[in-house]
Motif scaffolding. Structure first.
Motif, short mmCIF file in Angstrom:
data_model
loop_
_atom_site.label_atom_id
_atom_site.label_comp_id
_atom_site.label_asym_id
_atom_site.label_seq_id
_atom_site.Cartn_x
_atom_site.Cartn_y
_atom_site.Cartn_z
N TYR A 39 0.86 -1.18 0.00
CA TYR A 39 0.00 0.00 0.00
C TYR A 39 0.90 1.23 0.00
O TYR A 39 1.94 1.25 0.64
CB TYR A 39 -0.92 -0.01 1.22
N THR A 40 0.50 2.25 -0.71
CA THR A 40 1.32 3.46 -0.84
C THR A 40 0.56 4.67 -0.32
O THR A 40 -0.66 4.64 -0.18
CB THR A 40 1.68 3.70 -2.32
N GLU A 41 1.32 5.72 -0.05
CA GLU A 41 0.73 6.95 0.47
C GLU A 41 -0.13 7.64 -0.58
O GLU A 41 -1.14 8.27 -0.27
CB GLU A 41 1.81 7.93 0.94
N ASP A 42 0.29 7.57 -1.84
CA ASP A 42 -0.43 8.30 -2.88
C ASP A 42 -1.70 7.59 -3.36
O ASP A 42 -2.42 8.10 -4.19
CB ASP A 42 0.49 8.59 -4.06
N MET A 81 -6.57 -0.33 -4.28
CA MET A 81 -5.56 0.69 -4.60
C MET A 81 -4.25 0.37 -3.88
O MET A 81 -4.14 0.55 -2.67
CB MET A 81 -6.05 2.07 -4.19
N ALA A 82 -3.29 -0.13 -4.62
CA ALA A 82 -1.97 -0.50 -4.10
C ALA A 82 -1.06 -0.70 -5.30
O ALA A 82 -1.48 -0.59 -6.45
CB ALA A 82 -2.06 -1.76 -3.27
N HIS A 83 0.19 -1.02 -5.03
CA HIS A 83 1.14 -1.40 -6.08
C HIS A 83 1.29 -2.91 -6.03
O HIS A 83 1.50 -3.48 -4.95
CB HIS A 83 2.48 -0.73 -5.86
N TYR A 84 1.19 -3.55 -7.18
CA TYR A 84 1.24 -5.01 -7.28
C TYR A 84 2.40 -5.44 -8.16
O TYR A 84 2.73 -4.77 -9.13
CB TYR A 84 -0.05 -5.55 -7.92
#
Length: 113
Positions: A39-42, A81-84
């Motif tokens: 999970y990211t801040e943006d 919503m995350a980076h995968y």
């Protein structure tokens, strides 16, 4: 038609973006894939696909990547919503689109639980 697009800003492209997954504690293993996410801040949705030489030659690796990209493009709404980073294991080259979709859809359902 824009909802089914896969623009560059949704892709992990740089090595530094992939390196963030090296110590990822959030991962799910399946028979043919490993799904890592952070999970990211943006709060953006980005995806990277990794297929090593163990899977096959360049033609086979590119086919697997095309199938995973197509799954993502058609099922974008299932992703949180995350980076995968989706890593293909040996044997993924034998999957057709139906089986690949079923396996990745099951992973995403497990992720939501």
């Amino acid at each position: 038609m824009k909802q089914f697009a896969f623009p560059k800003y949704e892709r992990l492209l740089k090595r530094s973006e992939f390196v963030q997954f090296t110590n990822a504690r959030q991962k799910i293993h399946t028979a043919h894939f490993i799904l890592l996410w952070t999970y990211t801040e943006d709060s953006t949705l980005k995806i990277g696909i990794t297929v090593s030489r163990k899977v096959g030659n360049s033609v086979i690796r590119n086919r697997v990547k095309r199938l995973v990209r197509e799954f993502y493009r058609l099922n974008k709404s299932r992703f949180v919503m995350a980076h995968y980073n989706i890593i293909a294991k040996k044997g993924a080259e034998q999957l057709d689109f139906q089986r690949l979709s079923r396996e990745l859809a099951n992973v995403l359902e497990r992720l939501h639980k």
